[in-house]
Design a protein around this motif. Structure first.
Motif, mmCIF file in Angstrom:
data_model
loop_
_atom_site.group_PDB
_atom_site.id
_atom_site.type_symbol
_atom_site.label_atom_id
_atom_site.label_comp_id
_atom_site.label_asym_id
_atom_site.label_seq_id
_atom_site.Cartn_x
_atom_site.Cartn_y
_atom_site.Cartn_z
ATOM 1 N N PHE A 149 -21.993 5.530 -31.533
ATOM 2 C CA PHE A 149 -22.947 5.543 -30.423
ATOM 3 C C PHE A 149 -24.385 5.547 -30.931
ATOM 4 C CE2 PHE A 149 -25.550 7.894 -27.326
ATOM 5 C CZ PHE A 149 -25.382 7.055 -26.227
ATOM 6 N N GLN A 150 -24.636 6.306 -31.990
ATOM 7 C CA GLN A 150 -25.981 6.353 -32.550
ATOM 8 C C GLN A 150 -26.401 5.022 -33.166
ATOM 9 O OE1 GLN A 150 -25.639 9.664 -35.279
ATOM 10 N NE2 GLN A 150 -26.441 11.132 -33.780
ATOM 11 N N GLN A 151 -25.435 4.322 -33.735
ATOM 12 C CA GLN A 151 -25.737 3.061 -34.404
ATOM 13 C C GLN A 151 -25.826 1.878 -33.442
ATOM 14 O OE1 GLN A 151 -26.514 2.859 -37.725
ATOM 15 N NE2 GLN A 151 -26.352 5.096 -37.662
ATOM 16 N N THR A 152 -25.006 1.886 -32.404
ATOM 17 C CA THR A 152 -24.904 0.713 -31.526
ATOM 18 C C THR A 152 -25.288 0.991 -30.079
ATOM 19 O OG1 THR A 152 -22.568 1.142 -30.975
ATOM 20 C CG2 THR A 152 -23.014 -0.144 -32.971
ATOM 21 N N GLY A 153 -25.334 2.264 -29.683
ATOM 22 C CA GLY A 153 -25.597 2.587 -28.297
ATOM 23 C C GLY A 153 -24.388 2.418 -27.405
ATOM 24 N N TRP A 154 -23.235 2.174 -27.994
ATOM 25 C CA TRP A 154 -21.988 1.961 -27.249
ATOM 26 C C TRP A 154 -21.116 3.201 -27.361
ATOM 27 C CZ3 TRP A 154 -17.049 -0.431 -29.454
ATOM 28 C CH2 TRP A 154 -16.074 -0.539 -28.455
ATOM 29 N N LEU A 155 -20.804 3.807 -26.227
ATOM 30 C CA LEU A 155 -19.947 4.984 -26.203
ATOM 31 C C LEU A 155 -18.495 4.525 -26.126
ATOM 32 C CD1 LEU A 155 -19.792 8.082 -26.134
ATOM 33 C CD2 LEU A 155 -19.864 7.945 -23.631
ATOM 34 N N VAL A 156 -17.796 4.597 -27.250
ATOM 35 C CA VAL A 156 -16.412 4.127 -27.322
ATOM 36 C C VAL A 156 -15.509 4.932 -26.404
ATOM 37 C CG1 VAL A 156 -14.445 3.746 -28.855
ATOM 38 C CG2 VAL A 156 -16.778 3.373 -29.692
ATOM 39 N N ALA A 157 -15.696 6.240 -26.400
ATOM 40 C CA ALA A 157 -14.864 7.127 -25.584
ATOM 41 C C ALA A 157 -15.600 8.437 -25.386
ATOM 42 C CB ALA A 157 -13.510 7.368 -26.247
ATOM 43 N N GLU A 158 -15.216 9.174 -24.347
ATOM 44 C CA GLU A 158 -15.783 10.498 -24.122
ATOM 45 C C GLU A 158 -15.303 11.435 -25.230
ATOM 46 O OE1 GLU A 158 -17.891 11.471 -21.890
ATOM 47 O OE2 GLU A 158 -17.912 9.748 -20.520
ATOM 48 N N VAL A 159 -16.229 12.197 -25.804
ATOM 49 C CA VAL A 159 -15.859 13.114 -26.882
ATOM 50 C C VAL A 159 -15.458 14.484 -26.346
ATOM 51 C CG1 VAL A 159 -17.306 11.957 -28.576
ATOM 52 C CG2 VAL A 159 -18.263 13.821 -27.217
ATOM 53 N N ASN A 160 -15.746 14.724 -25.073
ATOM 54 C CA ASN A 160 -15.428 16.021 -24.482
ATOM 55 C C ASN A 160 -15.407 15.875 -22.963
ATOM 56 O OD1 ASN A 160 -14.798 18.761 -24.943
ATOM 57 N ND2 ASN A 160 -16.846 19.381 -24.311
ATOM 58 N N THR A 161 -14.560 16.641 -22.299
ATOM 59 C CA THR A 161 -14.500 16.594 -20.845
ATOM 60 C C THR A 161 -15.633 17.413 -20.252
ATOM 61 O OG1 THR A 161 -12.112 16.266 -20.780
ATOM 62 C CG2 THR A 161 -13.135 17.204 -18.820
#
Length: 317
Positions: A149-161
Motif C-alpha cells: 500500500f505504501q509503495q503503490t497506494g493499492w490496498l490488497v486486503a484489509e489488515v484488520n477488522t
C-alpha cells in the motif's frame, strides 16, 4: 461434558487460589477475600448452576452491559440469549474453518504429491515452512499488505477488522497456511517413500502412465496416512482460530473467549465489530467452548467427507 465445565471453571478458580479474591462479572471489581475451600465451593457451585439451568434455558443467557447510569451510579445490564446474539459470529468462524480446511486438504495433498520427487532443497524448505507459527505468518502478511500500500497506494486486503471494513482474505490465508504446509510436507514425505517401493518400479517397467501410477498406487497409500491425521489437523486449526481471530479482530465466536476487552455488546449495526468482556460470566465461557467444539466437529466432518470423495475417486479399483 463435565470435563468441559471443569476446564472453563479452572481459570477463575486458580485466580481465587492465587489472589484470594473473587470478582464481579459485570463490574470487574473484587468482591472480597475468600479461602481455598470457598474457591472450591464456588467452582462446583457454578458447575451445578449451569447444569441446573439447562432445562430452563437460563444457562444459555448472559448479562450484557448497556451503559453506566450516572444518577444511580449503577451499571445497567440486560439479559440476552447467547446463541441468538452470537449466531453471526458462529457462522463467520464455521465458514472460515470449513473453507480453509478443505482448501488445505485438497491443495496440500496434490501439491505434496507433485513435490514427492523433489530434491533435498525443497524438502528442507517444506520442513522450515511447517515450523513457522501462525502469528508470525499473520504479522508477515499484514506487513506485506502495508508495504504494498505504501509503495503503490493499492490496498490488497484489509489488515484488520474495523467499522470501515472486515478483514476476510488475510485471516483466511493465515488459518489455511499451517494445515496446508503440514499436509503438503506429510504427503511429500510419504509419497517419496511410496515411490521408492518395488511395485512402483514394476508399474513403471510395464509402461503405466505417471498419472495412473500416482492416482492408483501413490495416492492410495498416502490417503490412509492423511485420514489418520485429520483429527489432529482439525484440533490444531481450532486452537489457531483463537489466535488468528484475535490478531485480525475478526467477528468470530472466539472473541467471547478473550478477556480484558470492552464490555459493550449493544445490538447495533456495529455489533460484529465490538468485543464483550464476559470472561467472568461462567455460562458465556462454557457456551463459547461448546461453540468451538461444534465448529471443530463440523470441520472434521467436512474433511472426512472430502477424504471419502478422494478415496472413491482415486483409490478404488
Amino acid at each position: 461434558m463435565f470435563a468441559v465445565l471443569v476446564i472453563v471453571a479452572l481459570p477463575q478458580f486458580i485466580d481465587m487460589l492465587i489472589f484470594g479474591s473473587s470478582h464481579d462479572a459485570i463490574l470487574g471489581q473484587s468482591t472480597g477475600k475468600i479461602s481455598p475451600s470457598q474457591a472450591f465451593a464456588s467452582m462446583f457451585s457454578k458447575i451445578a448452576n449451569y447444569i441446573g439451568g439447562i432445562p430452563s434455558g437460563k444457562s444459555f443467557t448472559y448479562q450484557a452491559y448497556l451503559y453506566y447510569n450516572s444518577n444511580s451510579h449503577e451499571q445497567v445490564t440486560e439479559t440476552r440469549n447467547f446463541f441468538t446474539d452470537t449466531r453471526s459470529f458462529m457462522v463467520f468462524s464455521a465458514v472460515n474453518m470449513v473453507s480453509t480446511s478443505l482448501l488445505a486438504l485438497l491443495s496440500g495433498t496434490f501439491l505434496g504429491l507433485f513435490l514427492a520427487r523433489s530434491g533435498i532443497l525443497i524438502r528442507t524448505l517444506l520442513e522450515f515452512m511447517a515450523i513457522i507459527p501462525d502469528f508470525a505468518a499473520a504479522i508477515s502478511l499484514q506487513l506485506l499488505v502495508v508495504f504494498i500500500f505504501q509503495q503503490t497506494g493499492w490496498l490488497v486486503a484489509e489488515v484488520n477488522t474495523t467499522v470501515f471494513g472486515t478483514a476476510y482474505l488475510l485471516p483466511f490465508l493465515t488459518l489455511c497456511y499451517l494445515p496446508f504446509t503440514y499436509m503438503m510436507r506429510m504427503v511429500a514425505l510419504q509419497g517419496y517413500k511410496v515411490l521408492t517401493e518395488d511395485y512402483i518400479l514394476t508399474a513403471k517397467s510395464k509402461g503405466l502412465k505417471k498419472w495412473t501410477i500416482y492416482a492408483r498406487h501413490v495416492l492410495r497409500n498416502v490417503l490412509p496416512v492423511i485420514k489418520a491425521d485429520l483429527f489432529r489437523i482439525a484440533s490444531i486449526m481450532t486452537g489457531n482460530l483463537i489466535v488468528i481471530e484475535y490478531l485480525f479482530n475478526s467477528p468470530g465466536i472466539t472473541r467471547f473467549l478473550i478477556p480484558s476487552l470492552d464490555r459493550n455488546l449493544e445490538l447495533k449495526t456495529a455489533l460484529v465489530y465490538q468485543k464483550p468482556n464476559l470472561f467472568n460470566q461462567y455460562p458465556v465461557m462454557v457456551n463459547s467452548l461448546w461453540s468451538l467444539i461444534l465448529i471443530f466437529f463440523i470441520t472434521y466432518g467436512s474433511m472426512r467427507l472430502a477424504m471419502f470423495g478422494l478415496e472413491r475417486g482415486f483409490a478404488n479399483d
